[in-house]
Design a protein around this motif. Structure first.
Motif, PDB file in Angstrom:
ATOM      1  N   ASP A 156       0.877  -1.205  -0.117  1.00 24.74           N
ATOM      2  CA  ASP A 156      -0.017  -0.029   0.222  1.00 24.74           C
ATOM      3  C   ASP A 156       0.839   1.276  -0.013  1.00 24.74           C
ATOM      4  O   ASP A 156       0.975   1.950  -1.147  1.00 24.74           O
ATOM      5  CB  ASP A 156      -0.963  -0.002   1.305  1.00 24.74           C
ATOM      6  CG  ASP A 156      -2.100   1.182   1.219  1.00 24.74           C
ATOM      7  OD1 ASP A 156      -2.180   1.747  -0.025  1.00 24.74           O
ATOM      8  OD2 ASP A 156      -2.460   1.434   1.967  1.00 24.74           O
ATOM      9  N   LYS A 162       1.555   8.692  -2.627  1.00 29.32           N
ATOM     10  CA  LYS A 162       0.849   9.756  -1.458  1.00 29.32           C
ATOM     11  C   LYS A 162       2.050   9.889  -0.440  1.00 29.32           C
ATOM     12  O   LYS A 162       2.370   8.680  -0.154  1.00 29.32           O
ATOM     13  CB  LYS A 162      -0.344   8.876  -1.015  1.00 29.32           C
ATOM     14  CG  LYS A 162      -1.692   9.289  -1.867  1.00 29.32           C
ATOM     15  CD  LYS A 162      -2.654   8.623  -0.943  1.00 29.32           C
ATOM     16  CE  LYS A 162      -4.093   8.959  -1.791  1.00 29.32           C
ATOM     17  NZ  LYS A 162      -5.442   8.397  -1.042  1.00 29.32           N
ATOM     18  N   LYS A 246      -2.982  -2.364  -7.028  1.00 24.13           N
ATOM     19  CA  LYS A 246      -2.842  -0.725  -6.698  1.00 24.13           C
ATOM     20  C   LYS A 246      -2.164  -0.170  -7.854  1.00 24.13           C
ATOM     21  O   LYS A 246      -2.403   1.107  -7.993  1.00 24.13           O
ATOM     22  CB  LYS A 246      -2.031  -0.707  -5.534  1.00 24.13           C
ATOM     23  CG  LYS A 246      -1.556   0.606  -5.299  1.00 24.13           C
ATOM     24  CD  LYS A 246      -1.473   1.040  -3.618  1.00 24.13           C
ATOM     25  CE  LYS A 246      -1.547   2.587  -3.468  1.00 24.13           C
ATOM     26  NZ  LYS A 246      -1.229   2.973  -2.132  1.00 24.13           N
ATOM     27  N   GLU A 256      -6.650  10.781  -7.269  1.00 27.19           N
ATOM     28  CA  GLU A 256      -8.020  10.583  -6.730  1.00 27.19           C
ATOM     29  C   GLU A 256      -9.047  11.524  -7.194  1.00 27.19           C
ATOM     30  O   GLU A 256      -9.686  12.035  -6.423  1.00 27.19           O
ATOM     31  CB  GLU A 256      -7.726  10.600  -4.950  1.00 27.19           C
ATOM     32  CG  GLU A 256      -8.705   9.410  -4.393  1.00 27.19           C
ATOM     33  CD  GLU A 256      -8.315   9.264  -3.006  1.00 27.19           C
ATOM     34  OE1 GLU A 256      -7.018   8.632  -2.882  1.00 27.19           O
ATOM     35  OE2 GLU A 256      -9.349   9.326  -2.352  1.00 27.19           O
ATOM     36  N   ARG A 266      -9.379   5.908  -7.773  1.00 22.65           N
ATOM     37  CA  ARG A 266      -8.556   5.530  -6.561  1.00 22.65           C
ATOM     38  C   ARG A 266      -9.093   5.129  -5.256  1.00 22.65           C
ATOM     39  O   ARG A 266      -8.595   4.779  -4.391  1.00 22.65           O
ATOM     40  CB  ARG A 266      -7.071   6.763  -6.604  1.00 22.65           C
ATOM     41  CG  ARG A 266      -6.255   6.386  -5.384  1.00 22.65           C
ATOM     42  CD  ARG A 266      -5.050   7.201  -5.559  1.00 22.65           C
ATOM     43  NE  ARG A 266      -3.974   6.669  -4.570  1.00 22.65           N
ATOM     44  CZ  ARG A 266      -2.666   7.007  -4.685  1.00 22.65           C
ATOM     45  NH1 ARG A 266      -2.375   7.737  -5.591  1.00 22.65           N
ATOM     46  NH2 ARG A 266      -2.015   6.520  -3.682  1.00 22.65           N
ATOM     47  N   LEU A 269      -9.364   2.145  -3.315  1.00 21.63           N
ATOM     48  CA  LEU A 269      -8.417   1.561  -2.308  1.00 21.63           C
ATOM     49  C   LEU A 269      -9.063   1.671  -0.771  1.00 21.63           C
ATOM     50  O   LEU A 269      -8.184   1.171   0.105  1.00 21.63           O
ATOM     51  CB  LEU A 269      -7.026   2.183  -2.464  1.00 21.63           C
ATOM     52  CG  LEU A 269      -6.611   1.808  -3.822  1.00 21.63           C
ATOM     53  CD1 LEU A 269      -5.074   2.706  -4.110  1.00 21.63           C
ATOM     54  CD2 LEU A 269      -6.027   0.221  -4.143  1.00 21.63           C
ATOM     55  N   ASN A 270      -9.896   2.794  -0.538  1.00 16.73           N
ATOM     56  CA  ASN A 270     -10.250   3.218   0.641  1.00 16.73           C
ATOM     57  C   ASN A 270     -11.448   2.002   1.087  1.00 16.73           C
ATOM     58  O   ASN A 270     -12.134   2.264   1.995  1.00 16.73           O
ATOM     59  CB  ASN A 270     -10.854   4.515   0.509  1.00 16.73           C
ATOM     60  CG  ASN A 270      -9.801   5.336   0.354  1.00 16.73           C
ATOM     61  OD1 ASN A 270      -8.638   5.252   0.887  1.00 16.73           O
ATOM     62  ND2 ASN A 270     -10.035   6.532  -0.047  1.00 16.73           N
TER      63      ASN A 270
HETATM   64  N1  GLY Z   1      -3.707   3.885   0.642  1.00 13.64           N
HETATM   65  C1  GLY Z   1      -4.768   4.461  -0.347  1.00 13.64           C
HETATM   66  C2  GLY Z   1      -4.230   5.292  -1.601  1.00 13.64           C
HETATM   67  O1  GLY Z   1      -2.798   4.979  -1.652  1.00 13.64           O
HETATM   68  O2  GLY Z   1      -4.877   5.680  -2.171  1.00 13.64           O
END
Ligand code: GLY
Length: 387
Positions: A156, A162, A246, A256, A266, A269-270
């Motif tokens: 992750d 991020k 991912k 996002e 994106r 992923l949450n």
């Molecule tokens: N951990 C969520 C992201 O990288 O968007």
């Protein structure tokens, strides 16, 4: 913060050609405007000079201080080529603060770091988040390579660019998107990871199975949980598959802003994270992130069965898959009202509306915005009573 500085021992520069892949290494390419590779394998530190390249003079290794000797191969692989500044960070979330970032900026300034120098992070998600942020902000952005040392960080935090630090108001509220120049997922580093940390990392892996890659679920369901060790082929396949999930998501929606054709982008992923973050906060972070994600995924599955169209058999598959790897699937240590209040201040809420990623089917995610409080409450009752 501990600090040690090593001048390069020889003037030898890294060769421009790439080190050939050994058959044991898997190279996963991340496309987009700033492409890079995520390498999965063992004993990968020797790849660092090729990734950092020739123009770099100085490298700051930002490592979790308690990792001690684990940092040595990384520093050793760099000292032949660069002036190395090794900065030991506090453990866990204590690294992700403005004072720690400021200490790093001061150290980079004293060592004369320029825009063509680089940062290498070594540690869990906190080290990659803090180190990535330092790299993103120093002279408005220098190269960074992540060497994650936990399963959670491999699948992750280290991938996708991020970066961030926490403030009094919450987690990750200050940060930047800053893609790494490369990520080295060295499975040998997982051998010293406590079992419960490895299991916690599987929370994000199983999540990837539900949102995008059902083969992950089949693997989990057909493998004896004790066989998922750092040196097993099964764990490696799970790691590679989760990273691929991912990568596919971030390549399509790095910042996002949203996906196409109804896909959440994106934000997918949450999955499970809205309740997970509320559990983490209200428990004062005594519940591990991966454990909270497991509970949160079962919660949104229950919610989707009520407020959406998820088949009850898939709700049970959530429970079974997370429980099989040793993760919790129920929670009763906080009241619904406390968790509801915490969910409302999560940064994933927009305005006053709660947003959840839910599934209509396996690997068919969508956003559920503003579900009714009755459904939210009933889904919590289902996970609070199921323990
Ligand atoms: N951990 C969520 C992201 O990288 O968007």
């Amino acid at each position: 913060m501990t600090k040690r500085q090593t001048r390069k021992q020889r003037q030898q520069r890294p060769q421009p050609q790439r080190r050939p892949s050994t058959p044991a290494d898997t190279v996963l390419h991340v496309g987009g405007a700033s492409p890079y590779d995520v390498v999965v394998g063992r004993d990968l530190a020797g790849r660092l000079p090729q990734i950092l390249g020739e123009s770099v003079e100085r490298v700051a290794v930002l490592y979790t201080g308690t990792l001690g000797a684990l940092a040595d191969p990384v520093v050793d692989s760099l000292v032949e080529h660069y002036d190395v500044l090794a900065l030991g960070l506090p453990d866990g979330e204590r690294a992700k603060t403005a004072p720690v970032a400021a200490d790093c900026w001061e150290a980079l300034g004293e060592a004369g770091f320029t825009r063509s120098d680089a940062v290498v992070t070594l540690g869990g998600g906190s080290a990659t988040d803090l180190g990535g942020f330092v790299a993103a902000s120093w002279l408005r952005g220098v190269r960074v390579v992540h060497v994650p040392t936990t399963l959670l960080a491999m699948v992750d935090a280290a991938v996708g660019g991020k970066t961030g630090i926490n403030t009094g108001a919450g987690k990750n509220l200050v940060g930047a998107f800053h893609e790494p120049a490369g990520v080295l997922c060295d499975l040998a580093l997982l051998e010293s990871l406590p079992r419960e940390e490895l299991v916690a990392g599987l929370g994000e892996v199983v999540k990837c199975g539900f949102i995008a890659d059902p083969r992950i679920l089949e693997l989990v369901e057909s493998t004896e949980p004790e066989a998922l060790t750092a040196d097993s082929a099964e764990l490696r396949e799970l790691v590679e598959r989760a990273i691929r999930v991912k990568i596919d998501v971030v390549v399509d929606d790095l910042k996002e802003t949203g996906g196409a054709d109804g896909h959440p982008g994106r934000e997918v992923l949450n999955y499970g994270h809205t309740l997970a973050h509320a559990i983490e906060r209200t428990s004062d972070y005594s519940v591990r992130h991966g454990e909270a994600v497991a509970i949160g995924c079962v919660y949104v599955a229950e919610l989707a069965a009520r407020a959406g169209s998820l088949d009850p058999s898939l709700v049970e598959r959530h429970r079974a898959a997370f429980a099989r790897v040793g993760l919790p699937t129920s929670y009763d240590k906080a009241t619904f009202d406390d968790l509801h209040a915490a969910m409302k201040v999560d940064k994933k809420a927009r305005g006053s509306q709660l947003r959840f990623v839910v599934l209509d089917d396996l690997a068919v995610p969508r956003i559920l915005a503003g579900p009714g409080e009755d459904d939210l409450r009933a889904a919590y009752a289902a996970i609070a009573s199921a323990g």
